[in-house]
Design an enzyme around this catalytic site. Sequence first.
Site, PDB file in Angstrom:
ATOM      1  N   ARG A  75       3.435  17.399  19.483  1.00  0.00           N
ATOM      2  CA  ARG A  75       2.476  16.318  19.192  1.00  0.00           C
ATOM      3  C   ARG A  75       3.192  15.004  18.926  1.00  0.00           C
ATOM      4  NH1 ARG A  75      -2.474  15.975  20.378  1.00  0.00           N
ATOM      5  NH2 ARG A  75      -3.011  17.968  19.409  1.00  0.00           N
ATOM      6  N   ARG A 101       4.025  20.216  30.055  1.00  0.00           N
ATOM      7  CA  ARG A 101       4.441  19.919  28.682  1.00  0.00           C
ATOM      8  C   ARG A 101       4.804  21.181  27.891  1.00  0.00           C
ATOM      9  NH1 ARG A 101      -0.843  18.177  25.029  1.00  0.00           N
ATOM     10  NH2 ARG A 101      -2.261  19.817  25.718  1.00  0.00           N
ATOM     11  N   HIS A 171       1.666  10.472  28.582  1.00  0.00           N
ATOM     12  CA  HIS A 171       0.669  10.398  27.497  1.00  0.00           C
ATOM     13  C   HIS A 171       1.298   9.796  26.223  1.00  0.00           C
ATOM     14  CE1 HIS A 171      -2.254  11.884  24.581  1.00  0.00           C
ATOM     15  NE2 HIS A 171      -2.911  12.581  25.479  1.00  0.00           N
ATOM     16  N   GLU A 274      -1.827   5.496  27.818  1.00  0.00           N
ATOM     17  CA  GLU A 274      -1.283   6.466  28.759  1.00  0.00           C
ATOM     18  C   GLU A 274      -1.277   5.930  30.192  1.00  0.00           C
ATOM     19  OE1 GLU A 274      -3.620  10.045  27.970  1.00  0.00           O
ATOM     20  OE2 GLU A 274      -4.006   9.274  25.984  1.00  0.00           O
TER      21      GLU A 274
HETATM   22  C1  BG6 Z   1      -6.264  12.396  25.528  1.00  0.00           C
HETATM   23  C2  BG6 Z   1      -7.608  12.958  25.918  1.00  0.00           C
HETATM   24  O1  BG6 Z   1      -5.606  11.873  26.618  1.00  0.00           O
HETATM   25  O2  BG6 Z   1      -5.491  13.456  24.952  1.00  0.00           O
HETATM   26  C3  BG6 Z   1      -8.300  13.510  24.675  1.00  0.00           C
HETATM   27  O3  BG6 Z   1      -8.391  11.954  26.536  1.00  0.00           O
HETATM   28  C4  BG6 Z   1      -7.401  14.548  24.002  1.00  0.00           C
HETATM   29  O4  BG6 Z   1      -9.531  14.092  25.037  1.00  0.00           O
HETATM   30  C5  BG6 Z   1      -6.031  13.945  23.754  1.00  0.00           C
HETATM   31  O5  BG6 Z   1      -7.986  14.961  22.787  1.00  0.00           O
HETATM   32  C6  BG6 Z   1      -5.042  14.914  23.121  1.00  0.00           C
HETATM   33  O6  BG6 Z   1      -4.963  16.093  23.829  1.00  0.00           O
HETATM   34  P1  BG6 Z   1      -4.173  17.336  23.283  1.00  0.00           P
HETATM   35  O7  BG6 Z   1      -4.433  18.471  24.238  1.00  0.00           O
HETATM   36  O8  BG6 Z   1      -2.727  16.943  23.270  1.00  0.00           O
HETATM   37  O9  BG6 Z   1      -4.691  17.606  21.894  1.00  0.00           O
END
Ligand code: BG6
Length: 300
Positions: A75, A101, A171, A274
């Site tokens: 994260r 990932r 992202h 992103e």
């Molecule tokens: C974003 C999405 O790009 O990523 C969201 O638009 C999502 O919907 C977020 O919650 C995080 O995703 P994840 O799978 O890493 O929790």
Amino acid sequence: MEMNIDELNEKFGIEGEVGFMELDGDLPFITITNKYAEADICLYGAQITSYRPMRTTEVLWMSPYSVFEKGKAIRGGIPVCFPWFGPHASDSALPQHGFARTSMWEVTGVDTLEKGETCVSMQLKSSEETKAYWPHDFVAEMTFVIGDSLSVTLKVTNPSDEAISYTSALHTYFNLSAIENIKIAGLANTHYENQLDGNRYVQEEELLEISEATTRHYFDTEADCIILDPYFKRDIRIAKEGSKCSTVWNPGAEACEQMSDMPNDGYETFVCLETVNKINDQIDLAPGESHETTAVISVE
Ligand code: BG6
């Protein structure tokens, strides 16, 4: 075959500049120090988790509660979403944002460039394991150039004799003084899909401010975006190539509380901006073709 830390250091280490170590959990990282910046990149996910230019504070946000465990996503930093971004189009049982990932990538090159930047390349190729999720041949390559700016490229090649299509995202989680302090330039008069209500709009405001949960996919845009953060006395510019979609995501207080790998107030200090290939910009590769998606992040 996966190389151990000693083998990686032997083959790719550069004294005083590039080293390999297990930083979090048992996952292997590359740590880079040069005259411009320091950076950490995890081989799991080819995910850069830290970029600290010498003249400013950390640019990327990492959750202090992130899990570093095979099978789970890290994260923070720059997760690589491939071969699909968001939920899988037809099978919701498949992992959100694809499997890149949560795959171990192979280091293919580490070099010092002419002006002293460090260039790191990694590769993920189709295998029996990836074909369980996506029945196609591919070669994905991530290239990081760590310098006064950070350049990140995802290159995908279709080595097969059948066409392939994918969506993707770099992202990026940006570290902020506070979400209420920042404004984002570069998205005025741009169409977007609001994922939270499913409708499409045009952003009329010159500058985007974020005061609630936000998930917007801006499409048909190749513009630079700038995160204006006056309390950190810096602007972060995100320039891009090979991408016509930019996503802005912040979970807001309520969704953040539901996320076990983020503190309850985590949403207050980051925004994801992103670099995306999705709406109107799915990538179709004929046999032998490649596509490159690049984000260049610089602090002004
Ligand atoms: C974003 C999405 O790009 O990523 C969201 O638009 C999502 O919907 C977020 O919650 C995080 O995703 P994840 O799978 O890493 O929790």
